[in-house]
Design an enzyme around this catalytic site. Structure first.
Site, PDB file in Angstrom:
ATOM      1  N   TYR A   1     -27.408  -1.606  42.781  1.00 16.80           N
ATOM      2  CA  TYR A   1     -27.807  -2.757  43.593  1.00 16.80           C
ATOM      3  C   TYR A   1     -27.245  -4.044  43.004  1.00 16.80           C
ATOM      4  O   TYR A   1     -26.635  -4.853  43.715  1.00 16.80           O
ATOM      5  CB  TYR A   1     -29.328  -2.822  43.671  1.00 16.80           C
ATOM      6  CG  TYR A   1     -29.876  -4.045  44.370  1.00 16.80           C
ATOM      7  CD1 TYR A   1     -29.965  -4.096  45.760  1.00 16.80           C
ATOM      8  CD2 TYR A   1     -30.332  -5.146  43.639  1.00 16.80           C
ATOM      9  CE1 TYR A   1     -30.480  -5.215  46.401  1.00 16.80           C
ATOM     10  CE2 TYR A   1     -30.850  -6.263  44.271  1.00 16.80           C
ATOM     11  CZ  TYR A   1     -30.918  -6.297  45.650  1.00 16.80           C
ATOM     12  OH  TYR A   1     -31.426  -7.409  46.283  1.00 16.80           O
TER      13      TYR A   1
ATOM     14  N   SER B   1     -28.124 -12.089  45.127  1.00 20.59           N
ATOM     15  CA  SER B   1     -29.401 -11.922  44.429  1.00 20.59           C
ATOM     16  C   SER B   1     -29.297 -12.472  43.016  1.00 20.59           C
ATOM     17  O   SER B   1     -28.192 -12.547  42.437  1.00 20.59           O
ATOM     18  CB  SER B   1     -29.765 -10.439  44.369  1.00 20.59           C
ATOM     19  OG  SER B   1     -30.812 -10.183  43.455  1.00 20.59           O
TER      20      SER B   1
END
Length: 282
Positions: free
Chosen positions: A187, A174
């Protein structure tokens, strides 16, 4: 003037594509050319969002597809139907990828159905906002790591005995791995770990002629967004990107097809960045 990029909305984890307004655009935009003809791909989190788009794009390029999902049965059934509409067979397997035994079983089911495994896409993830780090939930952190990075180890370990020279592993990281995120610290940490996992595994498998690469999407319109943020933040999702909009899953999926195909035969240990124009370190 309406500044909303999409209507305010919110869902519970893990999110349902059917309930999104508008629904994400997952169908491939261009004809296939057989780049993955007769290959078999196993995709975690393949029921919706980026995973669904990757499944459809790989099917259009000739691959049979197995998808893993937690409990989003209707989304998974839709993905199977859409893959079959591309003329390729599909298998949906429900279970928790944070459980190593399930990962072994998922690989075994894929091999039993299709007889081989050529492409592994480690894609599934979860995220949860924490506004005050002092209130951080340890159980949540452990769960996020188990889903987002432990599963990559589990699935790759289970797949390895069956991957032959020319096989490919593509991991979903990401933009948060490179920029961080103040309310998604666990995350972002898992996504940073995936970058290191990709680079290290690529070195470990280069002699076996198995390529390992990753994709680092920016703000993409998937069920993870309304399942993670409040309605007003969802409505602004993508606004901060240089293109000032969220990307669609079918704008990301071609990166996975490329990295899985022989077109990327001289690439391993690399990360592609479909993020709407944000320049980040590699």
């Amino acid at each position: 003037m309406n500044e909303h990029l999409q209507p305010p909305q919110q869902q519970d984890q893990p999110g349902d594509e059917r309930e999104m307004t508008p629904e994400p655009d997952c169908r491939p935009r261009f004809p296939g050319s057989g780049r993955l003809a007769d290959k078999v791909a196993l995709i975690s989190g393949g029921d919706s969002g980026i995973g669904r788009a990757v499944a459809l794009a790989m099917a259009r390029e000739g691959a049979a597809v197995a998808i893993l999902y937690l409990d989003e049965t209707e989304d998974a059934e839709d993905t199977v139907r859409l893959v079959e509409e591309e003329g390729r067979p599909a298998l949906a397997i429900a279970g928790d990828i944070g459980d190593e035994a399930f990962c072994r079983d998922a690989v075994a089911q894929t091999l039993k159905r299709f007889g081989r495994l050529d492409v592994l896409v480690n894609n599934a993830a979860e995220q949860h906002e924490t506004d005050d780090f002092a209130q951080f939930d340890t159980a949540q952190m452990e769960r996020t790591f188990r889903t987002n990075i432990f599963s990559f180890f589990y699935l790759t370990k289970a797949a390895m005995p069956h991957l032959k020279p020319g096989a490919a592993i593509v991991n979903s990281t990401s933009i948060t791995a490179y920029q961080g995120h103040k309310t998604l610290i666990d995350y972002a940490a898992t996504k940073g770990a995936i970058v290191a996992f990709t680079r290290s595994l690529s070195q470990a498998l280069v002699d076996k002629q198995i390529r390992v690469n990753a994709v680092a999407p920016g703000p993409i319109w998937t069920p993870l967004i309304p399942a993670s943020f409040g309605p007003e933040k969802v409505a602004q999702h993508g606004k901060s990107s240089p293109m000032e909009r969220a990307g669609q899953p079918n704008e990301v999926a071609p990166c996975y097809v490329f990295l899985a195909s022989e077109e990327a035969s001289y690439m391993t240990g690399q990360v592609l960045h479909p993020n709407g124009g944000r320049v980040v370190g590699s």
